[in-house]
Design a protein around this motif. Structure first.
Motif, PDB file in Angstrom:
ATOM      1  N   ALA A  89       0.831  -1.206   0.000  1.00 53.68           N
ATOM      2  CA  ALA A  89       0.000   0.000   0.000  1.00 53.68           C
ATOM      3  C   ALA A  89       0.866   1.257   0.000  1.00 53.68           C
ATOM      4  CB  ALA A  89      -0.931   0.001   1.210  1.00 53.68           C
ATOM      5  N   SER A  90       1.933   1.261   0.789  1.00 50.07           N
ATOM      6  CA  SER A  90       2.827   2.424   0.845  1.00 50.07           C
ATOM      7  C   SER A  90       3.568   2.594  -0.470  1.00 50.07           C
ATOM      8  CB  SER A  90       3.825   2.273   1.989  1.00 50.07           C
ATOM      9  OG  SER A  90       3.161   2.305   3.237  1.00 50.07           O
ATOM     10  N   ARG A  91       4.021   1.478  -1.060  1.00 49.59           N
ATOM     11  CA  ARG A  91       4.739   1.577  -2.335  1.00 49.59           C
ATOM     12  C   ARG A  91       3.813   2.082  -3.446  1.00 49.59           C
ATOM     13  NH1 ARG A  91       6.592  -3.657  -3.941  1.00 49.59           N
ATOM     14  NH2 ARG A  91       5.462  -4.628  -2.225  1.00 49.59           N
ATOM     15  N   ARG A  92       2.581   1.668  -3.408  1.00 48.31           N
ATOM     16  CA  ARG A  92       1.631   2.173  -4.409  1.00 48.31           C
ATOM     17  C   ARG A  92       1.382   3.669  -4.198  1.00 48.31           C
ATOM     18  NH1 ARG A  92      -1.052  -1.435  -7.526  1.00 48.31           N
ATOM     19  NH2 ARG A  92      -2.770   0.013  -7.810  1.00 48.31           N
ATOM     20  N   ARG A  93       1.387   4.105  -2.957  1.00 47.15           N
ATOM     21  CA  ARG A  93       1.238   5.536  -2.701  1.00 47.15           C
ATOM     22  C   ARG A  93       2.438   6.316  -3.217  1.00 47.15           C
ATOM     23  NH1 ARG A  93       2.210   6.393   2.621  1.00 47.15           N
ATOM     24  NH2 ARG A  93       4.006   7.678   2.151  1.00 47.15           N
ATOM     25  N   TYR A  94       3.641   5.768  -2.993  1.00 44.29           N
ATOM     26  CA  TYR A  94       4.845   6.424  -3.515  1.00 44.29           C
ATOM     27  C   TYR A  94       4.776   6.556  -5.031  1.00 44.29           C
ATOM     28  CZ  TYR A  94       7.226   5.830   0.996  1.00 44.29           C
ATOM     29  OH  TYR A  94       7.589   5.901   2.311  1.00 44.29           O
ATOM     30  N   LEU A  95       4.357   5.481  -5.683  1.00 43.86           N
ATOM     31  CA  LEU A  95       4.273   5.519  -7.146  1.00 43.86           C
ATOM     32  C   LEU A  95       3.229   6.529  -7.606  1.00 43.86           C
ATOM     33  CD1 LEU A  95       5.114   4.508  -9.891  1.00 43.86           C
ATOM     34  CD2 LEU A  95       3.563   2.540  -9.615  1.00 43.86           C
ATOM     35  N   SER A  96       2.120   6.600  -6.899  1.00 47.43           N
ATOM     36  CA  SER A  96       1.090   7.586  -7.243  1.00 47.43           C
ATOM     37  C   SER A  96       1.628   9.009  -7.087  1.00 47.43           C
ATOM     38  CB  SER A  96      -0.137   7.379  -6.355  1.00 47.43           C
ATOM     39  OG  SER A  96      -1.104   8.386  -6.589  1.00 47.43           O
ATOM     40  N   SER A  97       2.340   9.269  -5.984  1.00 51.87           N
ATOM     41  CA  SER A  97       2.929  10.596  -5.776  1.00 51.87           C
ATOM     42  C   SER A  97       3.921  10.928  -6.875  1.00 51.87           C
ATOM     43  CB  SER A  97       3.638  10.649  -4.414  1.00 51.87           C
ATOM     44  OG  SER A  97       2.739  10.438  -3.354  1.00 51.87           O
ATOM     45  N   LEU A  98       4.728   9.943  -7.241  1.00 57.77           N
ATOM     46  CA  LEU A  98       5.738  10.146  -8.271  1.00 57.77           C
ATOM     47  C   LEU A  98       5.096  10.452  -9.615  1.00 57.77           C
ATOM     48  CD1 LEU A  98       8.849  10.052  -8.455  1.00 57.77           C
ATOM     49  CD2 LEU A  98       8.640   7.645  -9.152  1.00 57.77           C
ATOM     50  N   ARG A  99       4.024   9.742  -9.933  1.00 60.24           N
ATOM     51  CA  ARG A  99       3.327   9.981 -11.207  1.00 60.24           C
ATOM     52  C   ARG A  99       2.703  11.368 -11.247  1.00 60.24           C
ATOM     53  NH1 ARG A  99       0.771   3.944 -11.743  1.00 60.24           N
ATOM     54  NH2 ARG A  99       2.337   3.111 -13.180  1.00 60.24           N
ATOM     55  N   GLN A 100       2.095  11.769 -10.136  1.00 62.37           N
ATOM     56  CA  GLN A 100       1.504  13.109 -10.088  1.00 62.37           C
ATOM     57  C   GLN A 100       2.578  14.180 -10.289  1.00 62.37           C
ATOM     58  OE1 GLN A 100      -1.678  14.097  -9.743  1.00 62.37           O
ATOM     59  NE2 GLN A 100      -2.546  12.067  -9.585  1.00 62.37           N
ATOM     60  N   PHE A 101       3.727  13.961  -9.691  1.00 61.80           N
ATOM     61  CA  PHE A 101       4.816  14.928  -9.792  1.00 61.80           C
ATOM     62  C   PHE A 101       5.360  15.003 -11.215  1.00 61.80           C
ATOM     63  CE2 PHE A 101       9.460  15.889  -9.062  1.00 61.80           C
ATOM     64  CZ  PHE A 101       9.278  17.251  -8.861  1.00 61.80           C
ATOM     65  N   TYR A 102       5.562  13.847 -11.849  1.00 61.30           N
ATOM     66  CA  TYR A 102       6.081  13.860 -13.223  1.00 61.30           C
ATOM     67  C   TYR A 102       5.058  14.436 -14.204  1.00 61.30           C
ATOM     68  CZ  TYR A 102      10.683  11.781 -12.773  1.00 61.30           C
ATOM     69  OH  TYR A 102      12.012  11.578 -12.500  1.00 61.30           O
ATOM     70  N   ARG A 103       3.787  14.271 -13.917  1.00 64.05           N
ATOM     71  CA  ARG A 103       2.768  14.898 -14.763  1.00 64.05           C
ATOM     72  C   ARG A 103       2.907  16.424 -14.694  1.00 64.05           C
ATOM     73  NH1 ARG A 103      -2.246  12.546 -12.914  1.00 64.05           N
ATOM     74  NH2 ARG A 103      -1.431  10.717 -13.997  1.00 64.05           N
ATOM     75  N   PHE A 104       3.162  16.915 -13.486  1.00 55.56           N
ATOM     76  CA  PHE A 104       3.406  18.351 -13.316  1.00 55.56           C
ATOM     77  C   PHE A 104       4.655  18.786 -14.076  1.00 55.56           C
ATOM     78  CE2 PHE A 104       6.061  21.364 -10.934  1.00 55.56           C
ATOM     79  CZ  PHE A 104       5.277  22.505 -10.976  1.00 55.56           C
ATOM     80  N   LEU A 105       5.730  17.997 -13.955  1.00 62.36           N
ATOM     81  CA  LEU A 105       6.979  18.353 -14.643  1.00 62.36           C
ATOM     82  C   LEU A 105       6.791  18.392 -16.159  1.00 62.36           C
ATOM     83  CD1 LEU A 105       9.566  16.228 -12.596  1.00 62.36           C
ATOM     84  CD2 LEU A 105       9.074  18.663 -12.371  1.00 62.36           C
ATOM     85  N   LEU A 106       6.009  17.463 -16.685  1.00 64.89           N
ATOM     86  CA  LEU A 106       5.734  17.462 -18.129  1.00 64.89           C
ATOM     87  C   LEU A 106       4.943  18.701 -18.536  1.00 64.89           C
ATOM     88  CD1 LEU A 106       4.800  13.753 -18.958  1.00 64.89           C
ATOM     89  CD2 LEU A 106       6.660  15.078 -19.972  1.00 64.89           C
ATOM     90  N   ASN A 107       3.924  19.014 -17.754  1.00 68.30           N
ATOM     91  CA  ASN A 107       3.092  20.188 -18.071  1.00 68.30           C
ATOM     92  C   ASN A 107       3.893  21.484 -18.014  1.00 68.30           C
ATOM     93  OD1 ASN A 107       0.835  18.594 -18.417  1.00 68.30           O
ATOM     94  ND2 ASN A 107       0.112  18.854 -16.313  1.00 68.30           N
ATOM     95  N   GLU A 108       4.904  21.522 -17.145  1.00 69.51           N
ATOM     96  CA  GLU A 108       5.740  22.714 -17.005  1.00 69.51           C
ATOM     97  C   GLU A 108       6.968  22.670 -17.918  1.00 69.51           C
ATOM     98  OE1 GLU A 108       4.990  25.373 -15.039  1.00 69.51           O
ATOM     99  OE2 GLU A 108       3.074  24.334 -14.680  1.00 69.51           O
ATOM    100  N   HIS A 109       7.049  21.626 -18.754  1.00 65.98           N
ATOM    101  CA  HIS A 109       8.168  21.457 -19.700  1.00 65.98           C
ATOM    102  C   HIS A 109       9.518  21.387 -18.986  1.00 65.98           C
ATOM    103  CE1 HIS A 109       5.226  22.266 -22.838  1.00 65.98           C
ATOM    104  NE2 HIS A 109       4.908  23.404 -22.241  1.00 65.98           N
TER     105      HIS A 109
END
Length: 295
Positions: A68-88
């Motif tokens: 459960a914790s590892r899935r949360r880490y992956l979710s946080s990481l995905r949200q962050f990289y989505r932001f990084l992509l949107n901000e180029h």
């Protein structure tokens, strides 16, 4: 080395506009761990990490961290990289193809009605802190509120004359919740006898105060539930979610309208009509187990 903190700070600032402070802090804590992964690999920026860096890290965590914790880490990481992509700030998302085993949901346990009474009556002292604890436990059970909603309650949110309180979710949306007479009794006793002794400078508007006069913390509530559950000799570890699940289960066991229960919990179902508060209060009065009890 490129500043790894700046993108994180920008992401958290954007997140704070739509999520609660506790959620933002959870993301901040996760991203600090991930930032250390980059430092350990001597990578200068977030775009330099490929999927194998993150896959290796998640696999290493498997021996010490729950799925459960590892899935949360992956979710946080995905949200962050989505932001990084949107901000180029990166050219590709290394988390796109990362997968973890599915999480099998396990139902949250709840207390039986006798066990709940056993828990509530385990606080027997009459010190200011004990009166606060009894009032807090009674309110948690009588309303099913989340801890975040409980801790942001102000004295002005309580309406004893009409028998309800106002809570606000992480988006600031308010809802009215009826109060049982027994919860009102303990709240009023705490407010009249104990809270003035805890409110050292007379400034805090919060309902539940700590020994220094400030608002009670989330950690303090968790600890209170744990220690009271142990004092009551319960076999289930009592958590805020257990209190919320117990509230839900007991109402439904007494034939409460499902839509009313969901509205009490702050869970507005898609396309479901808003139930008038008069109807909510009537259902609550008829189905909450301790409504007819006195303090």
């Amino acid at each position: 080395m490129t500043d790894l903190k700046a993108p994180v700070t920008a992401f958290l600032a954007q997140l704070a506009q739509r999520r609660s402070a506790s959620t933002v802090e959870n993301y901040a804590r996760d991203l600090r761990r991930m930032q250390q992964v980059l430092l350990d690999h001597q990578l200068e920026n977030w775009g330099a990490a490929d999927q194998y860096v993150w896959l290796e890290w998640l696999n290493q965590l498997s021996t010490t961290t729950s799925l459960a914790s590892r899935r949360r880490y992956l979710s946080s990481l995905r949200q962050f990289y989505r932001f990084l992509l949107n901000e180029h700030l990166v050219e590709q998302d290394p988390t796109r193809d990362l997968k973890l085993p599915p999480l099998v949901a396990t139902p949250t346990p709840h207390l039986s009605e006798p066990a709940m009474v056993q828990l509530l009556t385990a606080v027997k002292d009459t010190t200011p802190l004990a009166l606060r604890d009894r009032a807090l436990l009674e309110l948690l059970y009588a309303t099913g509120v989340k801890v975040s909603e409980l801790l942001t309650l102000d004295v002005t949110d309580l309406n004893f004359e009409l028998g309800f309180l106002t809570v606000r979710d992480h988006l600031g949306q308010a809802r009215l919740l009826p109060l049982s007479p027994v919860a009102q009794y303990w709240l009023q006793r705490y407010l009249q006898v104990a809270r003035p002794l805890l409110q050292q400078d007379g400034r805090s508007a919060g309902v539940f105060l700590n020994a220094r006069g400030g608002r009670l913390s989330r950690q303090a509530v968790w600890q209170l539930l744990k220690t009271t559950g142990q004092a009551a000799a319960l076999t289930i570890e009592v958590t805020p979610q257990v209190m919320r699940e117990s509230f839900t289960a007991h109402l439904l066991a007494h034939q409460a309208d499902y839509l009313v229960v969901m509205q009490l919990l702050g869970k507005q179902l898609p396309q479901a009509p808003l139930v008038p508060f008069s109807r909510v209060k009537a259902v609550y009065q008829a189905t909450f187990p301790r409504y007819q009890e006195e303090g």
